[in-house]
Design a protein around this motif. Sequence first.
Motif, PDB file in Angstrom:
ATOM      1  N   VAL A 104      24.571 -17.809  31.110  1.00 35.24           N
ATOM      2  CA  VAL A 104      25.949 -17.452  30.761  1.00 35.24           C
ATOM      3  C   VAL A 104      26.093 -15.943  30.603  1.00 35.24           C
ATOM      4  O   VAL A 104      27.093 -15.342  30.993  1.00 35.24           O
ATOM      5  N   LEU A 105      25.072 -15.307  30.052  1.00 39.91           N
ATOM      6  CA  LEU A 105      25.144 -13.876  29.768  1.00 39.91           C
ATOM      7  C   LEU A 105      24.974 -13.008  31.012  1.00 39.91           C
ATOM      8  O   LEU A 105      25.600 -11.949  31.124  1.00 39.91           O
ATOM      9  N   ARG A 106      24.132 -13.440  31.957  1.00 42.87           N
ATOM     10  CA  ARG A 106      23.786 -12.575  33.088  1.00 42.87           C
ATOM     11  C   ARG A 106      24.993 -12.111  33.899  1.00 42.87           C
ATOM     12  O   ARG A 106      25.118 -10.915  34.187  1.00 42.87           O
ATOM     13  N   PRO A 107      25.921 -12.999  34.303  1.00 39.10           N
ATOM     14  CA  PRO A 107      27.063 -12.530  35.098  1.00 39.10           C
ATOM     15  C   PRO A 107      27.917 -11.503  34.351  1.00 39.10           C
ATOM     16  O   PRO A 107      28.404 -10.543  34.954  1.00 39.10           O
ATOM     17  N   VAL A 108      28.113 -11.710  33.057  1.00 41.88           N
ATOM     18  CA  VAL A 108      28.911 -10.774  32.260  1.00 41.88           C
ATOM     19  C   VAL A 108      28.243  -9.404  32.240  1.00 41.88           C
ATOM     20  O   VAL A 108      28.887  -8.367  32.440  1.00 41.88           O
ATOM     21  N   ILE A 109      26.937  -9.397  32.018  1.00 42.54           N
ATOM     22  CA  ILE A 109      26.205  -8.132  31.946  1.00 42.54           C
ATOM     23  C   ILE A 109      26.217  -7.422  33.297  1.00 42.54           C
ATOM     24  O   ILE A 109      26.352  -6.198  33.373  1.00 42.54           O
ATOM     25  N   PHE A 239      18.665  15.100  36.043  1.00 41.46           N
ATOM     26  CA  PHE A 239      17.524  14.218  36.307  1.00 41.46           C
ATOM     27  C   PHE A 239      17.735  12.869  35.618  1.00 41.46           C
ATOM     28  O   PHE A 239      17.540  11.809  36.222  1.00 41.46           O
ATOM     29  N   VAL A 240      18.156  12.913  34.359  1.00 42.95           N
ATOM     30  CA  VAL A 240      18.388  11.676  33.607  1.00 42.95           C
ATOM     31  C   VAL A 240      19.495  10.855  34.271  1.00 42.95           C
ATOM     32  O   VAL A 240      19.400   9.626  34.373  1.00 42.95           O
ATOM     33  N   ARG A 241      20.537  11.528  34.749  1.00 40.13           N
ATOM     34  CA  ARG A 241      21.651  10.829  35.406  1.00 40.13           C
ATOM     35  C   ARG A 241      21.166  10.094  36.651  1.00 40.13           C
ATOM     36  O   ARG A 241      21.555   8.946  36.904  1.00 40.13           O
ATOM     37  N   GLY A 242      20.313  10.734  37.453  1.00 41.27           N
ATOM     38  CA  GLY A 242      19.780  10.097  38.650  1.00 41.27           C
ATOM     39  C   GLY A 242      18.949   8.867  38.324  1.00 41.27           C
ATOM     40  O   GLY A 242      19.104   7.805  38.943  1.00 41.27           O
ATOM     41  N   VAL A 243      18.073   8.997  37.336  1.00 33.48           N
ATOM     42  CA  VAL A 243      17.243   7.868  36.923  1.00 33.48           C
ATOM     43  C   VAL A 243      18.125   6.757  36.357  1.00 33.48           C
ATOM     44  O   VAL A 243      17.877   5.566  36.586  1.00 33.48           O
ATOM     45  N   LEU A 244      19.166   7.139  35.615  1.00 35.78           N
ATOM     46  CA  LEU A 244      20.088   6.167  35.029  1.00 35.78           C
ATOM     47  C   LEU A 244      20.705   5.275  36.102  1.00 35.78           C
ATOM     48  O   LEU A 244      20.733   4.049  35.974  1.00 35.78           O
ATOM     49  N   LEU A 245      21.198   5.877  37.190  1.00 33.11           N
ATOM     50  CA  LEU A 245      21.835   5.101  38.248  1.00 33.11           C
ATOM     51  C   LEU A 245      20.828   4.172  38.933  1.00 33.11           C
ATOM     52  O   LEU A 245      21.148   3.022  39.244  1.00 33.11           O
ATOM     53  N   VAL A 246      19.621   4.667  39.160  1.00 32.24           N
ATOM     54  CA  VAL A 246      18.585   3.828  39.774  1.00 32.24           C
ATOM     55  C   VAL A 246      18.288   2.619  38.889  1.00 32.24           C
ATOM     56  O   VAL A 246      18.203   1.477  39.359  1.00 32.24           O
ATOM     57  N   VAL A 247      18.149   2.859  37.583  1.00 31.01           N
ATOM     58  CA  VAL A 247      17.831   1.781  36.648  1.00 31.01           C
ATOM     59  C   VAL A 247      18.979   0.773  36.564  1.00 31.01           C
ATOM     60  O   VAL A 247      18.759  -0.444  36.549  1.00 31.01           O
ATOM     61  N   VAL A 248      20.221   1.270  36.529  1.00 29.57           N
ATOM     62  CA  VAL A 248      21.381   0.370  36.437  1.00 29.57           C
ATOM     63  C   VAL A 248      21.441  -0.555  37.653  1.00 29.57           C
ATOM     64  O   VAL A 248      21.589  -1.780  37.521  1.00 29.57           O
ATOM     65  N   PHE A 249      21.306  -0.005  38.860  1.00 30.11           N
ATOM     66  CA  PHE A 249      21.370  -0.833  40.064  1.00 30.11           C
ATOM     67  C   PHE A 249      20.166  -1.776  40.148  1.00 30.11           C
ATOM     68  O   PHE A 249      20.298  -2.919  40.607  1.00 30.11           O
ATOM     69  N   SER A 250      19.008  -1.316  39.703  1.00 29.53           N
ATOM     70  CA  SER A 250      17.821  -2.182  39.692  1.00 29.53           C
ATOM     71  C   SER A 250      18.002  -3.332  38.714  1.00 29.53           C
ATOM     72  O   SER A 250      17.625  -4.476  38.983  1.00 29.53           O
ATOM     73  N   LEU A 251      18.611  -3.028  37.571  1.00 26.93           N
ATOM     74  CA  LEU A 251      18.846  -4.062  36.571  1.00 26.93           C
ATOM     75  C   LEU A 251      19.837  -5.105  37.079  1.00 26.93           C
ATOM     76  O   LEU A 251      19.650  -6.312  36.900  1.00 26.93           O
ATOM     77  N   VAL A 252      20.892  -4.652  37.762  1.00 26.51           N
ATOM     78  CA  VAL A 252      21.863  -5.581  38.349  1.00 26.51           C
ATOM     79  C   VAL A 252      21.175  -6.478  39.376  1.00 26.51           C
ATOM     80  O   VAL A 252      21.385  -7.693  39.405  1.00 26.51           O
ATOM     81  N   ALA A 253      20.338  -5.878  40.223  1.00 22.40           N
ATOM     82  CA  ALA A 253      19.628  -6.654  41.251  1.00 22.40           C
ATOM     83  C   ALA A 253      18.711  -7.690  40.610  1.00 22.40           C
ATOM     84  O   ALA A 253      18.641  -8.838  41.057  1.00 22.40           O
ATOM     85  N   LYS A 254      18.003  -7.291  39.544  1.00 19.28           N
ATOM     86  CA  LYS A 254      17.096  -8.208  38.868  1.00 19.28           C
ATOM     87  C   LYS A 254      17.865  -9.361  38.235  1.00 19.28           C
ATOM     88  O   LYS A 254      17.471 -10.536  38.335  1.00 19.28           O
ATOM     89  N   LEU A 255      18.970  -9.057  37.560  1.00 22.17           N
ATOM     90  CA  LEU A 255      19.770 -10.101  36.928  1.00 22.17           C
ATOM     91  C   LEU A 255      20.363 -11.042  37.961  1.00 22.17           C
ATOM     92  O   LEU A 255      20.425 -12.258  37.774  1.00 22.17           O
ATOM     93  N   ALA A 256      20.807 -10.487  39.112  1.00 23.63           N
ATOM     94  CA  ALA A 256      21.358 -11.316  40.172  1.00 23.63           C
ATOM     95  C   ALA A 256      20.283 -12.244  40.741  1.00 23.63           C
ATOM     96  O   ALA A 256      20.538 -13.423  41.018  1.00 23.63           O
ATOM     97  N   PHE A 257      19.085 -11.715  40.920  1.00 23.53           N
ATOM     98  CA  PHE A 257      17.970 -12.531  41.415  1.00 23.53           C
ATOM     99  C   PHE A 257      17.662 -13.668  40.456  1.00 23.53           C
ATOM    100  O   PHE A 257      17.476 -14.816  40.871  1.00 23.53           O
ATOM    101  N   ASP A 258      17.608 -13.354  39.157  1.00 25.78           N
ATOM    102  CA  ASP A 258      17.329 -14.388  38.160  1.00 25.78           C
ATOM    103  C   ASP A 258      18.421 -15.449  38.137  1.00 25.78           C
ATOM    104  O   ASP A 258      18.154 -16.624  37.877  1.00 25.78           O
ATOM    105  N   GLN A 259      19.671 -15.029  38.383  1.00 20.65           N
ATOM    106  CA  GLN A 259      20.804 -15.937  38.272  1.00 20.65           C
ATOM    107  C   GLN A 259      20.917 -16.875  39.477  1.00 20.65           C
ATOM    108  O   GLN A 259      21.190 -18.071  39.297  1.00 20.65           O
ATOM    109  N   TRP A 260      20.678 -16.351  40.678  1.00 16.83           N
ATOM    110  CA  TRP A 260      21.006 -17.144  41.859  1.00 16.83           C
ATOM    111  C   TRP A 260      19.834 -17.434  42.797  1.00 16.83           C
ATOM    112  O   TRP A 260      19.958 -18.277  43.682  1.00 16.83           O
ATOM    113  N   ALA A 261      18.707 -16.758  42.624  1.00 15.00           N
ATOM    114  CA  ALA A 261      17.595 -16.992  43.551  1.00 15.00           C
ATOM    115  C   ALA A 261      16.966 -18.350  43.267  1.00 15.00           C
ATOM    116  O   ALA A 261      16.904 -18.797  42.142  1.00 15.00           O
TER     117      ALA A 261
END
Length: 261
Positions: A104-109, A239-261
């Motif tokens: 339930v939480l993953r799609p919202v996040i 530098f922090v901003r660049g890493v932030l965007l990479v982490v955010v997109f990686s986190l979305v991909a991981k949550l999507a994988f957990d939700q639908w894979a």
Amino acid sequence: MPEITLTTLVVLCLAAAAAGWIDAVVGGGGLLLLPALLLGLPHVPAAHVLGTNKAVAIVGTSGAAVTYVRKAPVKVGTALRIGLMALAGSMTGAFFAAGISSEVLRPVIMVVLLAVAAFVMLRPQFGKQADAVADRRVTRARAVTAIALVGGGIGFYDGLFGPGTGTFLVLALTAVLHLDLVTASATAKIVNVCTNAGALVMFAYQGSVMWQLAALMAVFNLAGGLLGARMALRKGSEFVRGVLLVVVFSLVAKLAFDQWA
């Protein structure tokens, strides 16, 4: 502690080091550490994996926090007030964790994270330097908002679910207190120590921590955290901003994988 092969142990220690680096720069080290533990220890109950993750993470986060406090303009008093609320929130979240479905939480996040990524990309000046408000005395209303939203809300989320807590802390502190990203990351480390401590107390009380494994992985997590904090301080907000965007997109991909894979 369960039987663990040498190869698995080496992989877990390397994952702990990398997670410590990510967490120190912009948060989100659990994005790497939790899956590594789940894959490396497939027959271990989830509660023990979560508890061990907290025991490892708190060491690296503490090391990064000390490094930041020594070299960055952190308002320790404000950070500790937010942290105390976060500690209470994370303990409460950990208490209710068993009754909440992560599906339930993953799609919202995911939606929230994508909105955050869009905001950061469309506002290239976001977090590059402290707003003038941050240089003046923080208003009572803004401080209360930071304590309630950043401390209580994100602390509760950390105990309840966890992934991306450090990233949420950095973004919320930048937005609410108008900090630059480096100072926000430094402040987030102090708060994150408290959220980890609150959840760890609950997991330890329940006997859900593999202490021997956690102690070994914590050494590598600490080394990664110290290195990440020093790099963030040296390279600055861009530098922090660049890493932030990479982490955010990686986190979305991981949550999507957990939700639908």
